[in-house]
Scaffold this motif. Sequence first.
Motif, PDB file in Angstrom:
ATOM      1  N   UNK A  97      67.500 -33.063   3.213  1.00  0.00           N
ATOM      2  CA  UNK A  97      66.633 -33.040   2.031  1.00  0.00           C
ATOM      3  C   UNK A  97      65.438 -33.984   2.166  1.00  0.00           C
ATOM      4  N   UNK A  98      65.660 -35.116   2.799  1.00  0.00           N
ATOM      5  CA  UNK A  98      64.578 -36.090   2.956  1.00  0.00           C
ATOM      6  C   UNK A  98      63.860 -35.927   4.289  1.00  0.00           C
ATOM      7  N   UNK A  99      64.437 -35.116   5.174  1.00  0.00           N
ATOM      8  CA  UNK A  99      63.869 -34.943   6.503  1.00  0.00           C
ATOM      9  C   UNK A  99      62.450 -34.408   6.503  1.00  0.00           C
ATOM     10  N   UNK A 100      62.161 -33.456   5.600  1.00  0.00           N
ATOM     11  CA  UNK A 100      60.821 -32.873   5.565  1.00  0.00           C
ATOM     12  C   UNK A 100      59.762 -33.893   5.163  1.00  0.00           C
ATOM     13  N   UNK A 153      64.439 -31.204  12.533  1.00  0.00           N
ATOM     14  CA  UNK A 153      65.135 -30.434  11.495  1.00  0.00           C
ATOM     15  C   UNK A 153      66.632 -30.351  11.774  1.00  0.00           C
ATOM     16  N   UNK A 154      66.996 -30.003  13.017  1.00  0.00           N
ATOM     17  CA  UNK A 154      68.406 -29.906  13.383  1.00  0.00           C
ATOM     18  C   UNK A 154      69.086 -31.270  13.313  1.00  0.00           C
ATOM     19  N   UNK A 155      68.356 -32.299  13.707  1.00  0.00           N
ATOM     20  CA  UNK A 155      68.918 -33.658  13.699  1.00  0.00           C
ATOM     21  C   UNK A 155      69.207 -34.121  12.279  1.00  0.00           C
ATOM     22  N   UNK A 156      68.270 -33.919  11.355  1.00  0.00           N
ATOM     23  CA  UNK A 156      68.482 -34.352   9.973  1.00  0.00           C
ATOM     24  C   UNK A 156      69.619 -33.569   9.302  1.00  0.00           C
ATOM     25  N   UNK A 159      70.509 -43.603   6.955  1.00  0.00           N
ATOM     26  CA  UNK A 159      70.066 -43.490   5.580  1.00  0.00           C
ATOM     27  C   UNK A 159      68.637 -42.966   5.537  1.00  0.00           C
ATOM     28  N   UNK A 160      68.268 -42.409   4.384  1.00  0.00           N
ATOM     29  CA  UNK A 160      66.949 -41.818   4.243  1.00  0.00           C
ATOM     30  C   UNK A 160      65.819 -42.804   4.443  1.00  0.00           C
ATOM     31  N   UNK A 161      66.005 -44.045   3.989  1.00  0.00           N
ATOM     32  CA  UNK A 161      64.948 -45.044   4.106  1.00  0.00           C
ATOM     33  C   UNK A 161      64.622 -45.319   5.566  1.00  0.00           C
ATOM     34  N   UNK A 162      65.629 -45.307   6.434  1.00  0.00           N
ATOM     35  CA  UNK A 162      65.408 -45.525   7.863  1.00  0.00           C
ATOM     36  C   UNK A 162      64.597 -44.382   8.448  1.00  0.00           C
ATOM     37  N   UNK A 163      64.866 -43.183   7.970  1.00  0.00           N
ATOM     38  CA  UNK A 163      64.141 -42.001   8.440  1.00  0.00           C
ATOM     39  C   UNK A 163      62.661 -42.101   8.069  1.00  0.00           C
TER      40      UNK A 163
END
Length: 321
Positions: free
Chosen positions: A168-171, A158-161, A220-224
């Motif tokens: 927003x995409x972390x969850x 959470x802190x990292x994102x 980027x979100x896709x990598x996450x």
Amino acid sequence: MLYIGFIFFLITTCLYFIVTNFSFLLINRFLNGAALGMASTATGTIVAKIIPNERRGEGTGYYALSVVLAAAFGPFLGMMLTHQIGLMSNFILCSIVLVISFITIFFLKVPQVTSTKKKVEKQGGFSLQHFFEVKAIPIAIIAFFVAFGYSSILTFLTAYTQEIHLANIGSFFFVVYALFTVASRPFTGRLFDERGENWVMYPSFISFAIGLLILGEAHQGIALLIAGGLVGLGYGTFSASAQAISIKVSPKEHMGLATSTYFIFLDAGIGIGPFVLGMLVPSIGYRGMYVSMAVVLFICFFLYYFLHGRSTNTLKLKRTV
């Protein structure tokens, strides 16, 4: 054990509503963890007893899937509820779920445990062998380091994102994690039974390590999300397969002890990880931490070979229905 663990777990969960100081919080957290350990050991042992030996990997995999899904959707729901309603909503939901779970216990068909006077006398006196199954310790040691790496995700994602502006995409990381775990579980379990554990264990280390590397370099979100899928394949497969191995290498009458030994090391890794990694983050940052955990997982690849993999019989097992 299951009755006591569940009741104790429900009571300590409800006590979070009346926490008034930090000392009380720590004491209740300790008791809450002890209750969870008691209940999870009981359920894990029950599952081990009812699964046929020739389908050990597949059966344990389906059971472990429930744990993985809970660990995936739990943080997702927790983050959403805390943001939308408030922190206490988490404890309300947990209490409701525990009550429902406790009711379902009475519908279980649990194999009876028989004990003789000779067995009781043999267990008399104090010995570490009464608390740990020696044959399960090698795979449990590996579980400690793998769980240590996974704790970096549970605690700091959470802190990292937020730091990399992908909150927003972390969850949804955990949602993708769960989907990949569910999709892989049927064929990884069958592969475990038909070809041997090495066929699933080595790829699980590689997948988890690559997922951590991508996570540490994500911009980027896709990598996450890709990292979430690889972590799901890696850690999800490992957690189920390692538990099956701990039972497989142990005497049949020590299933409960083997299960508890495995979870002691696994939970120790998840518990100690945040404390140690929390001291490293100020020096190496979140990205450096995830890259370091990837290195740990690559080391686990070789550690597994020396502690268990090289002595494994990988001949194809005949399945019976």
